[in-house]
Scaffold this active site. Structure first.
Site, mmCIF file in Angstrom:
data_model
loop_
_atom_site.group_PDB
_atom_site.id
_atom_site.type_symbol
_atom_site.label_atom_id
_atom_site.label_comp_id
_atom_site.label_asym_id
_atom_site.label_seq_id
_atom_site.Cartn_x
_atom_site.Cartn_y
_atom_site.Cartn_z
ATOM 1 N N HIS A 144 8.420 8.181 2.910
ATOM 2 C CA HIS A 144 8.397 7.012 2.028
ATOM 3 C C HIS A 144 7.610 7.333 0.752
ATOM 4 C CE1 HIS A 144 8.058 2.478 1.452
ATOM 5 N NE2 HIS A 144 7.159 2.949 0.599
ATOM 6 N N GLU A 145 6.418 7.909 0.933
ATOM 7 C CA GLU A 145 5.579 8.220 -0.236
ATOM 8 C C GLU A 145 6.185 9.330 -1.087
ATOM 9 O OE1 GLU A 145 3.182 6.322 -1.121
ATOM 10 O OE2 GLU A 145 3.392 5.144 0.704
ATOM 11 N N HIS A 157 8.357 7.880 -3.713
ATOM 12 C CA HIS A 157 7.623 7.507 -4.924
ATOM 13 C C HIS A 157 7.283 8.743 -5.766
ATOM 14 C CE1 HIS A 157 7.101 3.380 -3.691
ATOM 15 N NE2 HIS A 157 6.385 3.696 -2.624
ATOM 16 N N ASP A 216 5.503 -2.695 -2.949
ATOM 17 C CA ASP A 216 6.450 -2.076 -3.874
ATOM 18 C C ASP A 216 7.315 -3.122 -4.576
ATOM 19 O OD1 ASP A 216 5.591 0.506 -3.235
ATOM 20 O OD2 ASP A 216 6.896 0.595 -1.489
#
Length: 387
Positions: free
Chosen positions: A76-77, A80, A172
């Site tokens: 997930h990170e 980003h 987010d």
């Protein structure tokens, strides 16, 4: 819970670096170890009672579930981080912690569009992981360890993705909302404050909902405590976003030429009490007390906190040199820096005071307390004052 792509964080690292992934430093917060232990024990008990595993095998399954969770958070990170890199924004690191993780960027997104894309990249990855894990769960036999872990990873990723797109900071979705408001009103700071208050609203609604579910016996005590911890983190994160937006709005007020304190130099060896008496007599008590050598050249700065810690009755016997720092060992700020550049430099090199220079000349000293008072006057007004 994922806190999304964050720009402003303390300069000190909150965890231990465990390696690099695709060039990004990855840090593990100590709280993640607590979560890993807790989930291993809880899932191990579930594997014993529901899946028929015994002893070490059950807790090995629990540990495997933890590894899968960590992998999901990391991916997930990375969503980003890779999107930020794609648009030329540097990434300082990825931190995995108790309630998820966060990605530290070295600057804000340049446009609302980039801000939205970086923010939504993480939930998009979680949705994809949830879809892939769902397909795998359907293909695996039911009531097996692998099938159960994959199913719960699928559910976890989908829940994380849905929760994170809720429109409130620090989620987010809150950053995407901020991007939309920024594009609409052309003011990133006002958009941040609005999105942060939406985040606080989501936190309150979530808290009321989980308490109601607990009273209806739909939620366990463990679930209640865990979600309330998430709510608390949301509330704190929204508050930090509001604080940072208010600070950022005041960056143009930072002018080192007026903020830096002039130097008041005394010879090396001067007692601290005498140095302070001379500054008071010259009506320069607020100036930065400095130490000069025999030629009159400034070689050190008296540390304000260190001198204040010396009892008044001891100051006649303590030399200024004993509570001073060598000039060459202090961080330096150039007189021409903008407010944002000053704040970035202070974040990169935390300290109590900074030498302000113009070319090779020392023109003054910036006390971090003076900068904090300018950027956060409300907090400064609540602090007790003292010499």
């Amino acid at each position: 819970m994922d806190e999304g792509a964050q720009q402003t964080r303390p300069a000190r690292r909150p965890g231990r670096m465990v390696g690099r992934v695709l060039g990004f430093p990855v840090y593990l917060h100590p709280s993640m170890l607590l979560l890993a232990l807790l989930v291993t024990v809880v899932y191990g008990g579930y594997a014993e009672t529901e899946l028929g595993l015994a002893g070490a095998a059950a807790y090995a399954a629990g540990f495997g579930f933890v590894v899968c969770l960590l992998g999901s958070v990391l991916l997930h990170e990375l969503g980003h981080a890779l999107t930020a890199r794609r648009y030329g924004i540097g990434v300082r690191g990825i931190t995995l912690e108790l309630l998820g993780g966060w990605t530290e960027l070295d600057r804000d997104a340049p446009t609302p569009r980039v801000d939205a894309l970086v923010s939504l990249a993480g939930p998009a990855v979680s949705f994809v992981l949830g879809g892939l894990a769902t397909a795998a769960a359907l293909a695996l036999p039911d009531r097996t360890v692998a099938g159960q872990i994959v199913f719960q990873i699928a559910a976890g990723n989908v829940i994380v993705a849905i929760f994170n797109v809720l429109p409130g900071l620090p989620l987010d979705g809150g950053r995407a909302l901020r991007a939309g408001l920024w594009a609409l009103i052309k003011d990133r700071n006002r958009a941040t404050v609005a999105a942060a208050w939406c985040g606080r609203g989501i936190a309150l609604l979530t808290a009321m909902s989980v308490v109601t579910l607990y009273r209806l016996n739909v939620l366990t005590l463990f679930g209640l405590v865990f979600i309330l911890l998430v709510v608390y983190t949301l509330w704190q994160g929204a508050g930090q976003s509001i604080r940072l937006a208010r600070m950022t709005r005041r960056y143009p007020l930072v002018d080192l030429g007026t903020l830096a304190r002039p130097l008041f130099a005394v010879p090396s060896g001067t007692p601290l009490a005498e140095a302070q008496r001379r500054a008071d007599a010259a009506d320069r008590a607020r100036d930065a007390l400095a130490v000069a050598d025999s030629s009159g050249r400034v070689v050190a700065l008296v540390d304000a906190a260190g001198s204040a810690a010396v009892p008044a009755e001891r100051r006649p016997w303590v030399s200024v040199d004993a509570v001073s720092q060598d000039l060459g060992r202090l961080p330096v700020l150039s007189l021409g820096l903008s407010g944002e550049q000053v704040v970035r430099a202070v974040q990169a090199h935390p300290g109590a005071q900074y030498v302000v220079t113009s070319g090779e000349d020392v023109v003054g000293v910036l006390h971090i307390a003076d900068l904090a008072e300018l950027l956060e006057p409300r907090r400064a007004a609540r602090r007790p004052s003292g010499r």
